[in-house]
Design an enzyme around this catalytic site. Structure first.
Site, PDB file in Angstrom:
ATOM      1  N   ASP A   1     -55.382  27.939 -15.151  1.00 25.78           N
ATOM      2  CA  ASP A   1     -54.277  27.900 -16.120  1.00 25.78           C
ATOM      3  C   ASP A   1     -52.966  27.369 -15.546  1.00 25.78           C
ATOM      4  O   ASP A   1     -51.890  27.738 -16.004  1.00 25.78           O
ATOM      5  CB  ASP A   1     -54.036  29.305 -16.730  1.00 25.78           C
TER       6      ASP A   1
ATOM      7  N   GLY B   1     -52.126  24.195 -15.533  1.00 26.08           N
ATOM      8  CA  GLY B   1     -51.712  22.975 -16.230  1.00 26.08           C
ATOM      9  C   GLY B   1     -52.524  21.746 -15.840  1.00 26.08           C
ATOM     10  O   GLY B   1     -52.047  20.624 -15.961  1.00 26.08           O
ATOM     11  N   LYS B   2     -53.767  21.962 -15.406  1.00 26.28           N
ATOM     12  CA  LYS B   2     -54.624  20.817 -15.019  1.00 26.28           C
ATOM     13  C   LYS B   2     -54.867  19.862 -16.183  1.00 26.28           C
ATOM     14  O   LYS B   2     -54.904  18.653 -15.998  1.00 26.28           O
ATOM     15  CB  LYS B   2     -56.004  21.299 -14.540  1.00 26.28           C
ATOM     16  N   GLY B   3     -55.056  20.458 -17.386  1.00 22.57           N
ATOM     17  CA  GLY B   3     -55.339  19.628 -18.564  1.00 22.57           C
ATOM     18  C   GLY B   3     -54.208  18.645 -18.803  1.00 22.57           C
ATOM     19  O   GLY B   3     -54.436  17.462 -19.055  1.00 22.57           O
TER      20      GLY B   3
ATOM     21  N   GLY C   1     -60.245  26.618 -20.400  1.00 25.86           N
ATOM     22  CA  GLY C   1     -59.464  26.279 -21.592  1.00 25.86           C
ATOM     23  C   GLY C   1     -58.316  25.388 -21.162  1.00 25.86           C
ATOM     24  O   GLY C   1     -57.391  25.838 -20.506  1.00 25.86           O
ATOM     25  N   HIS C   2     -58.425  24.111 -21.467  1.00 28.35           N
ATOM     26  CA  HIS C   2     -57.378  23.171 -21.063  1.00 28.35           C
ATOM     27  C   HIS C   2     -56.510  22.830 -22.275  1.00 28.35           C
ATOM     28  O   HIS C   2     -56.990  22.247 -23.245  1.00 28.35           O
ATOM     29  CB  HIS C   2     -57.987  21.901 -20.457  1.00 28.35           C
TER      30      HIS C   2
ATOM     31  N   GLN D   1     -60.940  26.273 -13.603  1.00 31.18           N
ATOM     32  CA  GLN D   1     -60.553  27.482 -12.860  1.00 31.18           C
ATOM     33  C   GLN D   1     -59.625  27.107 -11.681  1.00 31.18           C
ATOM     34  O   GLN D   1     -58.856  26.180 -11.825  1.00 31.18           O
ATOM     35  CB  GLN D   1     -61.779  28.291 -12.409  1.00 31.18           C
TER      36      GLN D   1
ATOM     37  N   ARG E   1     -56.591  36.849 -23.899  1.00 38.61           N
ATOM     38  CA  ARG E   1     -56.137  38.021 -23.125  1.00 38.61           C
ATOM     39  C   ARG E   1     -54.767  37.755 -22.490  1.00 38.61           C
ATOM     40  O   ARG E   1     -54.502  36.629 -22.057  1.00 38.61           O
ATOM     41  CB  ARG E   1     -57.132  38.325 -21.998  1.00 38.61           C
TER      42      ARG E   1
ATOM     43  N   ASP F   1     -39.563  25.412 -16.054  1.00 36.40           N
ATOM     44  CA  ASP F   1     -38.672  25.694 -17.200  1.00 36.40           C
ATOM     45  C   ASP F   1     -38.736  27.163 -17.628  1.00 36.40           C
ATOM     46  O   ASP F   1     -37.762  27.701 -18.150  1.00 36.40           O
ATOM     47  CB  ASP F   1     -39.021  24.774 -18.380  1.00 36.40           C
TER      48      ASP F   1
HETATM   49  P1  IMP Z   1     -66.135  33.841 -15.573  1.00 34.59           P
HETATM   50  O1  IMP Z   1     -65.808  32.504 -15.004  1.00 34.59           O
HETATM   51  O2  IMP Z   1     -66.128  33.862 -17.066  1.00 34.59           O
HETATM   52  O3  IMP Z   1     -67.359  34.431 -14.979  1.00 34.59           O
HETATM   53  O4  IMP Z   1     -64.918  34.832 -15.157  1.00 34.59           O
HETATM   54  C1  IMP Z   1     -64.663  35.189 -13.798  1.00 34.59           C
HETATM   55  C2  IMP Z   1     -63.176  35.376 -13.569  1.00 34.59           C
HETATM   56  O5  IMP Z   1     -62.546  34.076 -13.659  1.00 34.59           O
HETATM   57  C3  IMP Z   1     -62.441  36.247 -14.601  1.00 34.59           C
HETATM   58  O6  IMP Z   1     -61.392  36.903 -13.933  1.00 34.59           O
HETATM   59  C4  IMP Z   1     -61.913  35.230 -15.588  1.00 34.59           C
HETATM   60  O7  IMP Z   1     -60.794  35.725 -16.297  1.00 34.59           O
HETATM   61  C5  IMP Z   1     -61.543  34.103 -14.662  1.00 34.59           C
HETATM   62  N1  IMP Z   1     -61.573  32.769 -15.314  1.00 34.59           N
HETATM   63  C6  IMP Z   1     -62.664  32.032 -15.645  1.00 34.59           C
HETATM   64  N2  IMP Z   1     -62.317  30.879 -16.190  1.00 34.59           N
HETATM   65  C7  IMP Z   1     -60.981  30.852 -16.191  1.00 34.59           C
HETATM   66  C8  IMP Z   1     -60.015  29.875 -16.600  1.00 34.59           C
HETATM   67  O8  IMP Z   1     -60.333  28.778 -17.073  1.00 34.59           O
HETATM   68  N3  IMP Z   1     -58.711  30.227 -16.439  1.00 34.59           N
HETATM   69  C9  IMP Z   1     -58.321  31.404 -15.902  1.00 34.59           C
HETATM   70  N4  IMP Z   1     -59.191  32.350 -15.489  1.00 34.59           N
HETATM   71  C10 IMP Z   1     -60.495  32.055 -15.639  1.00 34.59           C
HETATM   72 MG    MG Z   2     -56.907  27.425 -18.818  1.00 32.70          MG
END
Ligand code: IMP
Ligand code: MG
Length: 363
Positions: A43, A45-47, A72-73, A205, A281, A311
């Site tokens: 999260d 800001g890669k997207g 989620g990008h 991630q 979340r 910012d």
């Molecule tokens: P999983 O990848 O769904 O197995 O989650 C493992 C851990 O990585 C958890 O703490 C998730 O909240 C976190 N996580 C997985 N994907 C993302 C992402 O794209 N952004 C932020 N945290 C992530």
């Molecule tokens: Mg994300």
């Protein structure tokens, strides 16, 4: 980039090594690979960086190299907000976009994502591809993951799918009927007829969630590093630029205690809209840890460093980082930027390649 003469380093120009069967007048061209790596917990800001690079650089391909629909990008394209989960950002610019072999693909979620993009007027036909040897996330994987109480996963079946991959009981994309029109052989694509391609490898991630280098077991199940990008069929000599992306403060989603008790972090969460783009979340917040970041920069060979959301700190009027296990405060954003630049430029990143982003839609 000019072609690299084989053996140029070993033998100098014009001479041939005694044991070499390769002539020095044989030239090979290599693909140019730029990699985007998140240096924190996702999260960052890669997207946005991927979207910006697609607009400004001439890529022939964009490839997602790890993870699945847990990502989620958030992207702003022509003033409109999009959240992509599996489809690489290249589609927004008509660039061939591949879900690589390091990924786990949820076919149903992918089809739904393609439909959403189409409905919003984004062309996907002939642009979205899935590596034949990517692994598949099944309904059983998602059901199993939905029972997670331990680390706070995104419940997208990621852990069980990677477990089955390594247990050799998984299913490859090439076995799934609905994926058939999308399948691609990435060996042929990247090392076949053409090998002077320009590829943007888009990570998911982050380093702090990496299966090997993150805070185990509070990690995801894939390789979030530059090395993870290479596993998708590239070689080290192809790597050109490594874009390390971090946030001006840290966020993390999951079960471990991360956020210190201080009301300022609630404020940062609100101002920064720090809620998961996949699960909604609330993200826990903390000051940026310079020492952890340094490790991520070194281990990924970062050449370009982007700090997003400065910012947000400007809005709350507090500029702090953690360094040497202490919190250090700055009077204003310029002081913080100066400190950060001074810290990271000796690690081989030219200060002109260190960016502080203040906007949602550009670096
Ligand atoms: P999983 O990848 O769904 O197995 O989650 C493992 C851990 O990585 C958890 O703490 C998730 O909240 C976190 N996580 C997985 N994907 C993302 C992402 O794209 N952004 C932020 N945290 C992530
Ligand atoms: Mg994300």
């Amino acid at each position: 980039m000019s072609p690299i003469p084989i053996n140029s380093r070993e033998s100098g120009s014009g001479t041939v090594l005694a044991n070499s069967h390769v002539q020095t007048d044989t030239y090979i061209e290599v693909n140019k690979l730029d990699v985007i790596v998140d240096l924190q917990y996702g999260d960052s800001g890669k997207g946005k960086i991927a979207h910006f690079l697609c607009k400004t650089k001439k890529y022939t391909h964009v490839l997602r190299y790890n993870g699945g629909s847990n990502a989620g990008h958030t992207i702003f394209h022509n003033g409109k907000k999009f959240v992509t989960h599996q489809v690489p950002v290249g589609v927004f610019y008509g660039i061939k976009s591949i879900i690589g072999s390091g990924c786990v693909v949820d076919p149903e979620a992918l089809m739904a994502e393609i439909q959403t993009l189409k409905a919003a007027g984004i062309k996907t036909k002939g642009l979205v591809w899935v590596a034949r040897n990517a692994q598949v996330v099944t309904a059983a994987h998602k059901k199993e993951d939905s029972g997670d109480r331990k680390i706070g996963t995104t419940k997208r079946g990621i852990g069980p799918a990677y477990r089955d991959k390594y247990a050799r009981t998984g299913v490859r994309a090439e076995k799934i009927r609905s994926l058939r029109p999308y399948l691609i052989d990435t060996y042929k694509e990247f090392h076949g007829a053409r090998n002077n391609l320009a590829v943007l490898a888009e990570g998911a991630q982050g380093f702090g969630l990496d299966i090997d280098w993150g805070d185990y077991p509070f990690v995801t199940s894939s390789h979030c590093t530059v090395a993870g990008a290479l596993l998708n069929g590239f070689t080290p000599r192809e790597v050109r630029n490594v874009w390390g992306v971090a946030k001006a403060y840290e966020t993390y989603v999951g079960k471990k205690k991360f956020e210190p008790s201080d009301a300022i972090f609630k404020k940062i969460r609100e101002v920064g809209e720090e809620y998961g783009s996949t699960t909604g979340r609330p993200r826990q917040c903390n000051w940026m840890d310079i020492d952890i970041l340094e490790r991520a920069v070194k281990m990924n060979g970062v050449t370009h460093l982007v700090f997003s959301k400065i910012d947000v700190l400007n809005s709350v009027g507090v500029w702090k980082v953690r360094v040497d296990k202490k919190v250090r405060a700055f009077k204003n954003q310029n002081e913080m930027k100066k400190f950060v630049t001074k810290h990271f430029s000796p690690l081989g990143i030219a200060s002109k390649n260190i960016y502080f982003s203040e906007r949602k839609d550009r670096i």
